[in-house]
Design an enzyme around this catalytic site. Structure first.
Site, short mmCIF file in Angstrom:
data_model
loop_
_atom_site.label_atom_id
_atom_site.label_comp_id
_atom_site.label_asym_id
_atom_site.label_seq_id
_atom_site.Cartn_x
_atom_site.Cartn_y
_atom_site.Cartn_z
N GLU A 126 0.84 -1.21 0.00
CA GLU A 126 0.00 0.00 0.00
C GLU A 126 0.87 1.25 0.00
OE1 GLU A 126 -1.96 -0.16 3.77
OE2 GLU A 126 -3.11 -1.95 3.26
N LYS A 128 2.21 4.64 1.56
CA LYS A 128 2.27 5.12 2.94
C LYS A 128 1.95 6.62 2.90
CE LYS A 128 5.22 5.02 7.03
NZ LYS A 128 5.38 6.44 7.33
N GLU A 184 -5.41 7.73 8.10
CA GLU A 184 -4.49 8.87 8.02
C GLU A 184 -5.28 10.09 7.57
OE1 GLU A 184 -1.54 7.92 8.97
OE2 GLU A 184 -0.04 9.32 8.23
N CYS A 421 9.13 47.54 -8.35
CA CYS A 421 8.71 48.95 -8.28
C CYS A 421 9.87 49.91 -8.02
CB CYS A 421 7.66 49.14 -7.18
SG CYS A 421 8.33 49.06 -5.52
N CYS A 441 3.63 49.05 -4.37
CA CYS A 441 4.33 48.13 -5.26
C CYS A 441 3.31 47.20 -5.95
CB CYS A 441 5.32 47.31 -4.45
SG CYS A 441 6.10 45.99 -5.39
S1 IVH Z 1 -0.09 0.45 8.88
C1 IVH Z 1 -0.11 -1.50 12.95
N1 IVH Z 1 -0.54 1.53 6.57
O1 IVH Z 1 2.62 5.48 8.95
C2 IVH Z 1 -0.47 -0.73 11.75
N2 IVH Z 1 0.37 2.87 8.28
O2 IVH Z 1 5.23 4.82 10.61
C3 IVH Z 1 0.57 0.23 11.42
N3 IVH Z 1 0.70 5.21 7.61
O3 IVH Z 1 1.68 6.64 11.93
C4 IVH Z 1 0.19 1.19 10.42
N4 IVH Z 1 -0.04 5.00 5.56
O4 IVH Z 1 -0.32 6.36 10.45
C5 IVH Z 1 -0.09 1.70 7.81
N5 IVH Z 1 -0.99 2.36 4.46
C6 IVH Z 1 -0.57 2.54 5.70
C7 IVH Z 1 -0.13 3.79 6.14
C8 IVH Z 1 0.34 3.93 7.44
C9 IVH Z 1 0.46 5.83 6.45
C10 IVH Z 1 1.28 5.85 8.80
C11 IVH Z 1 0.66 5.45 10.10
C12 IVH Z 1 1.78 5.52 11.10
C13 IVH Z 1 3.00 5.61 10.27
C14 IVH Z 1 3.90 4.48 10.68
#
Ligand code: IVH
Length: 704
Positions: A126, A128, A184, A421, A441
Site C-alpha cells: 500500500e 504510505k 491517516e 517597483c 508596489c
Molecule cells: S499500517 C499496525 N498503513 O505510517 C499498523 N500505516 O510509521 C501500522 N501510515 O503513523 C500502520 N499509511 O499512520 C499503515 N498504508 C498505511 C499507512 C500507514 C500511512 C502511517 C501510520 C503511522 C506511520 C507508521
C-alpha cells in the site's frame, strides 16, 4: 504531589492609592489567580471577577505607559486559553512501522516472515500516506470518538474536528457493535497550496508542508476552522472489531469500504518477492498523481492468523515494514537567477534551470530561499547543481558541482531595490528575508488592498479578496488610492459580474465611511513594517498630523515609549520613499482624514528646559522608569550634577551627588515630589497637602 504555591496578594489598595501601587497589587493578584486556574484547575474567584481585575489593570497601564512591563499578566495573549483537548487512551496501541531503505531490506523482511511462519503468505503493498494517524471509534454503527495517535498509547480527543471531514462516516452502513478503524488524515496537495496562498495573501502563518498543515488544522480548538481546511482521511487498518469477521487484511479493507469509509487506494495483493518489488516500484512511479503525498510504501502480511503468530515488538508489528523511497536526484545547469517579489513584498531568489525530469515531472526552477541560503551554497549563474525533489513537491538545490564551475562566474548579490517597483528593499531584523518597502508596489497590490481594508486598518467591510480580485482584473483600481475614485466609475462597477446596483452602492458607502477613520488607522493601513495598532496609536497621538510625522527624524521617533531603533528606522525609511509619500498625498487629496482623533498628552512639555540628576534608590521607580517619566515630559536626565542641573532626585543611599548639589545650590527632591511635579498624584500624607493633580485620565479616542 505538592506544588509550591504563591501566596495570594495583599488586598488591593483603594483607589486613592498611587497608581503604581495599585498596578503592582493587581499584577500579583492576577498572577496568583491565573496559577490557581491553570496549574491547580481550582479557580478561587469567578471568571467575571478575574476579567474585571484584568480590565482595571489594562486601563491603568494604558494611563501610565511608563509603568507597563512585558511580563505583566495583561501582556499574556488571549488571557485564559480555551480548554485543551481531552486525553484518550488507545485500547489497542497505535503502533508505528519499521522503516527500511532498500529493496534488499524488503527481501530480508519477506525471508524472515517465511522463516518464522513456515509459510509463503500473500502480502499487501500500500502507499504510505504522509499525514496524521487517527483512531476512529464506532459503537452500534455510530461515530462516537476520534483521537490522534499521540505517543501510540494515548492521544488527543479530536472528535468534533474529525466530524467535519466528509470521508469519515458519521454512521456506518451496518450497525456493527464496536469498531475502531485506523486511518491517516491528510491534505491534498492542491488544497495545501490554496491554503498557503490564502495565508500568504492575508499575511498569516504559512505551513511548511501538507503534513504540518493537516496536523495544524486537525488540532484547532474551533471545529469550524478545521471544517474550512478541506481535510481528507483514508483508513488502512481495523484496530478492533466486535460483530464483524474477516480473515485477511484485504478482506478487512473491503469491509471498511462497504461500511462507508474512504479506503486507501492503490493497494495490491502480491505473492512472492517479484510481485512485492513491482508493486513498490509502481507506487513510486504513481507518486505525483496520487491525491496525497506519500513517504513510502507499506508491505503487510495479509492473513490475520499469521499476523497474530508473528506478533509485535513494543513499538512496531513484526508483520509489516515501511519501505522509504530514496529522494530522486538529478544534475542540471543554472541558466539564470531571478528575484521574485511575493505578495507580502518578500524578495526570493529563484534559480532558472535547464529542464530535467525528476520524480515524474519536469523541473525548470528551484527556490534559493533567501540571501543566507544563496551565500551559503554560493550558487552562481552557469553552475551545475545537484537537485532533489523533497516530499514530492518543491525541488531543492542540494549542492553546487564546484569542480564543474565555468571560468568567470561571479557570486550573486541580492538587490537592495525592489525589482518590480524600484523602492528600497531592506533586510528584516533577525531574519534572512529582504522586503520591498513600497506601499504601492504592484507585486503586493492585492495584499496591500486587503490589508488596507481590514478591520484594524480602514475597516471597509464588503471589500474582501474576491471583490479586490475582480476590481483589479477589471482595471477599476490599481492601488488603494483608486478606491476613493471608484464613485466616478460606478457604472463600470455595477456592470461587474455578480455585482449590481445594491452591492456597488454598499461598497461605495463603506469606502466613503472609511475616510473618517483617523490618522492611527491610516498608519496601520499603510502597512509600515513594525508599526502595528499600538505603535500607530502612539504615533498618531504624538504627531497629530501625518505630514509632521513624514518628516520626523529617527531620534525623534526613538523617544517614543517602546519605539526601539528598528521601529524608528522603519518609519523613517518608509516615508523616505517617494512612492509612499505620493500615496499619502493622493489619499489626502481624495479626502482621507490624515489627522489624529486622539488627544495629545497634556503633560508632554512640563519638564521642558529642565535637567534632572538621579541618585540613590527610589522607593518605587527603577532608574529607567524615572528617566522615562522625565524624558516623556520633555526633560533631560544627566549623569552628574553641575550648575546646569535643575533638580536632583534623591532616593535611599544617595551619595556624593547630594554634597555637590548642596555646594552648587541645586534643589533636591524625593520621588514623591517628582511624581507630584510630573502630574502623577500622591496620596495625602499627614505633613503633606493633598496632591493637587489626579492622574491624567487615559487618552480617549474621539467618538468611541
Ligand atoms: S499500517 C499496525 N498503513 O505510517 C499498523 N500505516 O510509521 C501500522 N501510515 O503513523 C500502520 N499509511 O499512520 C499503515 N498504508 C498505511 C499507512 C500507514 C500511512 C502511517 C501510520 C503511522 C506511520 C507508521
Amino acid at each position: 504531589m505538592t506544588r509550591s504555591r504563591s501566596e495570594p496578594a495583599a488586598s488591593i489598595p483603594d483607589s486613592a492609592a498611587p497608581p503604581w501601587k495599585r498596578i503592582e497589587a493587581l499584577r500579583s493578584l492576577l498572577a496568583y489567580h491565573a496559577a490557581r486556574y491553570h496549574e491547580d484547575d481550582a479557580p478561587e474567584i469567578p471568571d467575571a471577577e478575574y476579567d474585571r481585575l484584568m480590565q482595571e489593570l489594562r486601563e491603568l497601564e494604558a494611563a501610565y505607559p511608563l509603568l507597563a512591563r512585558p511580563d505583566s499578566p495583561s501582556a499574556r495573549v488571549g488571557g485564559r486559553p480555551a480548554d485543551a483537548f481531552a486525553t484518550v487512551r488507545h485500547d489497542v496501541p497505535l503502533l508505528s512501522l519499521q522503516d527500511v531503505f532498500s529493496e534488499s531490506d524488503v527481501l530480508d523482511f519477506l525471508r524472515r516472515v517465511r522463516q518464522e511462519t513456515g509459510e509463503d503468505p500473500q502480502l499487501v503493498v500500500e502507499p504510505k500516506i504522509d499525514g496524521l494517524s487517527v483512531a476512529l471509534e464506532y459503537r452500534d454503527g455510530r461515530f462516537v470518538r476520534g483521537a490522534t495517535r499521540g505517543d501510540g498509547l494515548a492521544g488527543e480527543d479530536v472528535t468534533g474536528n474529525l466530524r467535519t471531514i466528509r470521508d469519515i462516516p458519521d454512521r456506518l452502513t451496518e450497525p456493527i457493535s464496536r469498531l475502531v478503524a485506523r486511518g491517516e488524515v491528510f491534505m491534498a496537495p492542491e488544497d495545501f497550496e490554496a491554503l498557503n496562498d490564502r495565508a500568504e495573501t492575508l499575511g498569516e502563518k504559512i505551513f511548511a508542508n501538507p503534513r504540518n498543515a493537516a496536523a495544524g488544522s486537525l488540532r484547532q480548538l474551533d471545529p469550524s476552522v478545521t471544517a474550512a481546511r478541506r481535510l481528507r482521511c483514508c483508513v488502512f487498518n481495523i484496530q478492533q472489531a466486535e460483530g464483524a469477521a474477516y480473515d485477511t487484511h484485504a478482506e478487512s479493507l473491503r469491509l471498511l469500504a462497504r461500511l462507508g469509509f474512504s479506503v486507501i487506494p492503490h493497494i495490491r495483493v502480491c505473492q512472492g518477492d517479484g510481485e512485492v518489488l513491482d508493486a513498490i516500484r509502481d507506487i513510486g512511479e504513481a507518486r505525483g498523481t496520487l491525491p496525497f503525498g506519500i513517504d513510502g510504501a507499506v508491505v503487510k502480511v495479509d492473513p490475520i492468523s499469521l499476523r497474530t503468530r508473528l506478533g509485535q515488538t513494543t513499538r512496531t508489528p513484526r508483520w509489516a515494514v515501511a519501505y522509504k523511497y530514496p529522494p530522486e536526484q538529478q544534475e542540471t545547469r543554472v541558466s539564470d537567477i531571478r528575484v521574485q517579489v511575493g505578495r507580502t513584498g518578500k524578495l526570493t531568489p529563484l534559480a532558472v534551470l535547464e529542464p530535467v525530469r525528476i520524480a515524474g515531472s519536469v523541473v525548470s526552477r528551484a527556490t534559493l530561499h533567501n540571501e543566507d541560503f544563496l551565500s551559503e551554497k554560493d550558487v552562481r549563474i552557469g553552475d551545475v547543481v545537484r537537485i532533489r525533489k523533497a516530499g514530492d513537491v518543491i525541488p531543492e538545490i542540494l549542492s553546487v558541482r564546484s569542480d564543474l564551475r565555468p571560468a568567470n562566474t561571479v557570486p550573486f548579490r541580492m538587490p537592495r531595490v525592489c525589482p518590480v517597483c524600484g523602492a528600497e528593499a531592506v533586510r528584516e531584523p533577525d531574519s534572512a528575508d529582504i522586503r520591498c518597502t513600497g506601499a504601492d508596489c504592484p507585486a503586493q497590490r492585492f495584499r496591500h488592498i486587503l490589508h488596507f481594508a481590514s478591520r484594524d486598518a480602514m475597516d471597509i467591510d464588503s471589500l474582501g479578496p474576491a471583490i479586490v480580485d475582480a476590481l483589479l482584473q477589471a482595471g477599476l483600481i490599481e492601488g488603494v488610492a483608486d478606491l476613493y475614485r471608484l464613485r466616478d466609475k460606478r457604472d463600470r462597477l455595477v456592470a461587474l459580474e455578480r455585482f449590481g446596483e445594491k452591492s456597488a452602492d454598499r461598497l461605495l458607502a463603506a469606502i466613503d465611511r472609511s475616510k473618517a477613520r483617523g490618522l492611527d488607522r491610516v498608519l496601520v493601513a499603510l502597512g509600515i513594517r513594525q508599526v502595528g495598532v499600538a505603535a500607530a496609536r502612539e504615533l498618531a497621538r504624538r504627531f497629530q498630523d501625518i505630514f509632521r510625522l513624514m518628516d520626523a527624524s529617527e531620534d525623534e521617533l526613538r523617544l517614543i515609549q517602546d519605539f526601539g531603533d528598528i521601529t524608528a528606522r522603519s518609519v523613517v525609511s518608509f516615508f523616505a520613499q517617494e512612492q509612499n509619500r505620493s500615496l499619502v498625498r493622493r489619499l489626502a487629496e481624495a479626502g482621507v482624514d490624515m489627522a489624529s482623533h486622539m488627544l495629545e498628552r497634556q503633560v508632554d512639555a512640563r519638564f521642558s528646559g529642565m535637567t534632572f540628576v538621579l541618585t540613590g534608590t527610589l522607593p518605587s521607580l527603577t532608574r529607567e522608569e524615572a528617566s522615562g517619566l522625565i524624558l516623556e515630559r520633555g526633560g533631560r536626565v544627566a549623569g552628574s550634577v553641575s550648575a546646569r542641573t535643575t533638580w536632583v532626585v534623591a532616593g535611599e543611599a544617595a551619595g556624593s551627588k547630594l554634597d555637590k548639589a548642596a555646594a552648587l545650590g541645586v534643589p533636591v527632591i524625593d520621588e514623591a515630589e517628582l511624581f507630584r511635579m510630573a502630574g502623577l498624584g500622591m496620596p495625602a500624607g499627614p505633613d503633606r497637602p493633598a496632591a493637587p493633580d489626579r492622574p491624567a485620565a487615559p487618552d480617549r479616542e474621539a467618538g468611541s
